[in-house]
Design a protein around this motif. Structure first.
Motif, mmCIF file in Angstrom:
data_model
loop_
_atom_site.group_PDB
_atom_site.id
_atom_site.type_symbol
_atom_site.label_atom_id
_atom_site.label_comp_id
_atom_site.label_asym_id
_atom_site.label_seq_id
_atom_site.Cartn_x
_atom_site.Cartn_y
_atom_site.Cartn_z
ATOM 1 N N SER A 182 27.809 68.259 28.973
ATOM 2 C CA SER A 182 27.480 68.215 27.550
ATOM 3 C C SER A 182 26.460 67.121 27.258
ATOM 4 C CB SER A 182 28.748 68.002 26.702
ATOM 5 O OG SER A 182 29.412 69.240 26.521
ATOM 6 N N LEU A 183 26.562 65.999 27.987
ATOM 7 C CA LEU A 183 25.550 64.943 27.832
ATOM 8 C C LEU A 183 24.184 65.457 28.289
ATOM 9 C CD1 LEU A 183 27.478 61.787 29.147
ATOM 10 C CD2 LEU A 183 26.920 62.336 26.775
ATOM 11 N N MET A 184 24.192 66.228 29.375
ATOM 12 C CA MET A 184 22.930 66.807 29.871
ATOM 13 C C MET A 184 22.332 67.745 28.825
ATOM 14 S SD MET A 184 24.203 67.595 33.770
ATOM 15 C CE MET A 184 23.003 68.873 34.035
ATOM 16 N N THR A 185 23.205 68.527 28.202
ATOM 17 C CA THR A 185 22.732 69.468 27.193
ATOM 18 C C THR A 185 22.126 68.724 26.009
ATOM 19 O OG1 THR A 185 24.461 70.989 27.875
ATOM 20 C CG2 THR A 185 23.446 71.403 25.738
ATOM 21 N N ALA A 186 22.816 67.673 25.567
ATOM 22 C CA ALA A 186 22.308 66.900 24.429
ATOM 23 C C ALA A 186 20.921 66.356 24.748
ATOM 24 C CB ALA A 186 23.272 65.752 24.110
ATOM 25 N N PHE A 187 20.749 65.856 25.986
ATOM 26 C CA PHE A 187 19.444 65.317 26.369
ATOM 27 C C PHE A 187 18.373 66.404 26.329
ATOM 28 C CE2 PHE A 187 16.013 64.147 29.134
ATOM 29 C CZ PHE A 187 15.841 62.800 28.871
ATOM 30 N N MET A 192 18.257 69.119 24.662
ATOM 31 C CA MET A 192 17.944 69.559 23.304
ATOM 32 C C MET A 192 16.976 68.594 22.640
ATOM 33 S SD MET A 192 19.367 72.291 23.014
ATOM 34 C CE MET A 192 19.521 72.600 24.757
ATOM 35 N N PHE A 193 17.337 67.306 22.671
ATOM 36 C CA PHE A 193 16.495 66.361 21.948
ATOM 37 C C PHE A 193 15.160 66.154 22.656
ATOM 38 C CE2 PHE A 193 20.263 65.934 19.530
ATOM 39 C CZ PHE A 193 19.790 65.651 18.258
ATOM 40 N N ALA A 194 15.141 66.307 23.970
ATOM 41 C CA ALA A 194 13.858 66.251 24.676
ATOM 42 C C ALA A 194 12.966 67.402 24.210
ATOM 43 C CB ALA A 194 14.095 66.342 26.183
ATOM 44 N N THR A 195 13.560 68.596 24.097
ATOM 45 C CA THR A 195 12.793 69.747 23.620
ATOM 46 C C THR A 195 12.253 69.476 22.219
ATOM 47 O OG1 THR A 195 14.275 71.161 24.876
ATOM 48 C CG2 THR A 195 12.915 72.245 23.214
ATOM 49 N N PHE A 196 13.118 68.946 21.347
ATOM 50 C CA PHE A 196 12.705 68.698 19.963
ATOM 51 C C PHE A 196 11.555 67.696 19.911
ATOM 52 C CE2 PHE A 196 17.367 69.542 18.595
ATOM 53 C CZ PHE A 196 17.157 70.894 18.750
ATOM 54 N N GLU A 197 11.717 66.598 20.652
ATOM 55 C CA GLU A 197 10.699 65.547 20.565
ATOM 56 C C GLU A 197 9.376 66.017 21.161
ATOM 57 O OE1 GLU A 197 11.763 61.618 21.885
ATOM 58 O OE2 GLU A 197 9.690 60.929 21.720
ATOM 59 N N LEU A 198 9.443 66.665 22.346
ATOM 60 C CA LEU A 198 8.202 67.126 22.977
ATOM 61 C C LEU A 198 7.465 68.090 22.050
ATOM 62 C CD1 LEU A 198 9.449 67.628 26.638
ATOM 63 C CD2 LEU A 198 7.825 65.910 25.819
ATOM 64 N N ARG A 199 8.219 69.012 21.454
ATOM 65 C CA ARG A 199 7.585 70.003 20.592
ATOM 66 C C ARG A 199 7.066 69.357 19.302
ATOM 67 N NH1 ARG A 199 4.201 73.876 20.296
ATOM 68 N NH2 ARG A 199 4.590 75.382 18.631
ATOM 69 N N GLY A 200 7.868 68.441 18.746
ATOM 70 C CA GLY A 200 7.448 67.749 17.524
ATOM 71 C C GLY A 200 6.153 66.976 17.741
ATOM 72 N N ARG A 201 6.009 66.367 18.922
ATOM 73 C CA ARG A 201 4.790 65.613 19.224
ATOM 74 C C ARG A 201 3.606 66.560 19.432
ATOM 75 N NH1 ARG A 201 5.791 60.383 19.444
ATOM 76 N NH2 ARG A 201 7.863 59.698 20.053
ATOM 77 N N GLU A 202 3.894 67.702 20.064
ATOM 78 C CA GLU A 202 2.839 68.709 20.231
ATOM 79 C C GLU A 202 2.297 69.150 18.879
ATOM 80 O OE1 GLU A 202 4.145 71.154 24.203
ATOM 81 O OE2 GLU A 202 3.998 72.285 22.338
#
Lengths: 551, 157
Positions: free
Chosen positions: A296-301, A303-313
């Motif tokens: 679950s910790l891996m999943t949380a990471f 998710m937020f990695a996806t959000f941040e990478l996309r938000g920066r894009e």
């Protein structure tokens, strides 16, 4: 239409969805009745009892709604990612659906008839009508048939694609079905070998502690059977809605493998305050429970990695600028984001519950009720809502119109507000000792009177939250009906799609898809965690308990 | 398998936190004796009232100055009903059920025991404050489940 699945699978998935939302409507209505009864604000007619309503609420929402929804999602997604079902796969899915439905109807008839007010845990030696247990068995068998049919479809694909890793959606579906089948072995053993012979009078006694242990061998992975399809949406659907790809294919697969390994040998953490199981085994399973937090910790990471990478894009600047760039106006995304946010306190509460002696503080209090309403009741359920908004129009060929999207926002926001009020009150009341699973709690004692005092620590707050939740549920049913029959038909350009994010599997190790390996390790872990304590319960069994109908 | 550097940090942090949590829980349990309630003895659920110690339910002072409270749960009450125990003394609660599953849960304390037919459950507790404590059944046991409660009078000695 591009990306549209065959008609057979559409009908099949819609049948499962229809059953799911019928259960959802009745189940949430039961929930509304409960919060009023607990405040002494409603008296049920003589033919209906609080515990009957509570049994229906638990079964219809936690078991029926979730399971039928999950199979609809799997069937549509497997057809979408692996190609159309052959006639055999389709037929067996239908047979499985019919058996599951028959089992459900049998159980519901027994509950309505007052023959099975045993709650969804059906703890012996409370004895429901024998047909109630037959219904449960049929339900499980039906899900197995549907599950095996989907696995058959997957095996066919693998035969035709030798040496390739399967698409992520299919991999995760198979992992979830494996988890479900192994988990059900416990409850199937209890129902077939303990409950049915005992309820029909073939044997006179039942080993209560053994039946409870077999139930919880099933009961904990059951929650992962709810959660994993939500995680599938988070891993595979959400990145596509954001317009990006899966963060890491190998980590996504690894996390699902870890769930197969660690979500099963952990059931004793539901039985920490019970006699008959030595502290050592309770503690060992506590340790294994903590292992299941890692995926679950891996999943949380991810998710937020996806959000941040996309938000920066998308041009987000600074430490948190990416956050504002996320597609908040897209209810398919926002619903699931809120679902994830609820899982943060939900998961933290779960760690408390499983923490051995700390469990005594909250065991069987309202805290637990609060806990599962912010785990299955929101992270899982609201993810399913978020999927519903596009899955139904995708299957019916209608449009999720702007007006319906606005309603969907009202629905998810009201659900969040209602749940926040209700579950916070439940958590606080639980810490104050208020019990779960009780009708109106009018204990004549100062400690109990305090449960009707205060702002958040109040049964009234719970009822306000519960009422908002029911309104929200009604709104969802309205949206479902619109998307099913009323919304305008979509033409080729407006058609809803089934979003599947691309996932780069080129660097993913092949052994992750070696199911024999993972199933083998899972059984070794189960054997380590359960063999000795279960053998002990069987060898040193007390004289069996008789049949009791105390409702 | 490629792990992003931040993911490594995050997972190491998470796993360390879990190890610390488990160590705290484990040391508290096995070194300081704070294990949740439990027990190994079995009993014939149909012969509870004939089987020691449940043939004499109630409060018993033992030779070493500690107490044992022997209690039977049954739909929908406890036997004995109201009891009186001293504050500041260690009390061993010994419970079982003569019918379905119940609980013996004292509000405001860590005494929260499952009462399972066929099994005998134990929990040690010392009341520091005198007063009237509410005992409730928090495991569903039938139509009168919400009426199943009693009180414990804790008195200064």
């Amino acid at each position: 239409m591009i990306g549209q699945i065959a008609k057979g699978e559409r009908k099949l998935a819609l049948a499962n969805l229809g059953f799911a939302y019928a259960a959802f409507l009745i189940g949430t209505l039961c929930g509304l009745l409960q919060v009023f009864i607990r405040n002494d604000a409603l008296t049920l007619p003589g033919w209906l009892d609080y515990y009957q309503v509570l049994t229906a609420h638990g079964l219809l929402l936690a078991i029926v709604f979730t399971t039928f929804f999950i199979f609809a999602f799997f069937q549509a997604g497997m057809s979408r990612t692996l190609g159309s079902f052959g006639p055999k796969v389709l037929l067996w899915n239908w047979i499985g659906f019919i058996v599951t439905s028959l089992g459900t109807l049998l159980v519901v008839i027994m509950v309505i008839g007052g023959q099975a007010s045993v709650l969804y845990t059906f703890y012996a030696p409370l004895q429901a009508h024998g047909l109630f247990y037959v219904g449960l068995a049929l339900f499980v068998i039906g899900t197995w048939i549907q599950g095996f049919a989907l696995v058959g479809h997957y095996q066919l694909w693998r035969k035709q694609h030798k040496g390739e890793l399967s698409p992520l959606f299919a991999f995760m579906t198979v992992a979830t079905i494996i988890l479900w089948v192994i988990a059900c072995l416990g409850v199937v053993a209890a129902v077939l070998f303990q409950f049915i012979p005992w309820a029909f009078g073939m044997v006179d006694g039942i080993n209560v502690e053994l039946s409870r242990s077999l139930f919880w061998y099933f009961g904990h992975p059951l929650v992962y059977f709810w959660l994993l399809p939500a995680y599938m949406a988070w891993y595979v659907i959400v990145p596509k809605i954001l317009g990006t790809k899966v963060f890491s294919d190998s980590l996504a697969r690894l996390s699902f493998v870890l769930f197969i390994l660690f979500s099963i040998p952990v059931g004793f953490h539901h039985q920490l305050t019970e006699p008959g199981i030595a502290s050592f085994w309770k503690f060992l399973q506590t340790v294994l429970t903590f292992m299941v937090i890692i995926p679950s910790l891996m999943t949380a990471f991810s998710m937020f990695a996806t959000f941040e990478l996309r938000g920066r894009e998308l041009g987000g600047k600074g430490l948190f600028g990416w956050f504002r760039k996320l597609p908040w106006k897209d209810v398919r995304f926002t619903s699931i984001f809120i679902a994830m946010a609820f899982f943060i306190p939900g998961g933290a509460g779960g760690i408390i519950n499983a923490s051995f002696q700390m469990n005594e503080v909250i065991h069987n209090t309202l805290w637990v009720v609060g806990h599962f309403h912010i785990t299955v009741g929101t992270p899982v359920a609201m993810t399913f809502f978020g999927l519903t908004f596009w899955l139904i129009p995708y299957l019916t060929g209608r449009r999720f119109t702007k007006a319906l999207q606005k309603l969907a926002f009202i629905q998810i926001i009201s659900w969040s507000v209602g749940m926040l009020l209700m579950s916070t009150a439940q958590h606080v009341l639980g810490l104050m000792g208020a019990p779960r699973r009780t009708a109106y709690t009018g204990y004549a004692h100062d400690d109990a009177l305090a449960w009707f005092d205060g702002v958040l620590s109040n049964h009234v707050t719970m009822a306000v939250g519960g009422s908002i939740l029911f309104l929200s549920a009604s709104l969802l049913i309205f949206i479902v009906i619109q998307l099913w029959w009323m919304a305008p038909k979509a033409d080729v350009h407006q058609a809803e799609s089934f979003p599947i994010a691309p996932s780069d599997a080129s660097a993913t190790p092949r052994f992750l898809e070696n199911w024999k390996l993972w199933i083998g390790i899972a059984f070794v872990l189960i054997a380590v965690a359960y063999t000795i304590p279960l053998a002990d319960l069987i060898q040193h069994a007390p004289p069996g308990s008789g049949r009791f109908q105390t409702w | 398998m490629h792990l992003h550097k931040y993911e490594k940090i995050w997972l190491i942090f998470g796993i360390m936190a879990l190890i610390i949590f488990l160590s705290v829980v484990g040391v508290s349990a096995f070194h300081q004796g704070h294990t949740p309630s439990g027990g190994h003895k079995k009993i014939d659920p149909e012969k509870v009232s004939e089987t020691a110690p449940f043939d004499q339910p109630g409060v018993h002072e033992k030779e070493d100055g500690t107490y044992e409270v022997v209690m039977v749960g049954k739909a929908f009450g406890y036997d004995p009903g109201k009891i009186q125990v001293p504050a500041g003394k260690e009390i061993m609660f010994t419970v079982t059920s003569s019918d379905v599953v119940h609980s013996f849960s004292i509000v405001g304390t860590n005494v929260n025991m499952m009462v399972v037919p066929g099994e005998i459950n134990h929990k040690k507790h010392t009341f520091q404050e005198p007063g009237t404590y509410l005992v409730i059944c928090n495991e569903y046991c039938g139509s009168g489940h919400h009426f199943m409660s009693t009180e414990i009078e804790v008195v200064e000695q």
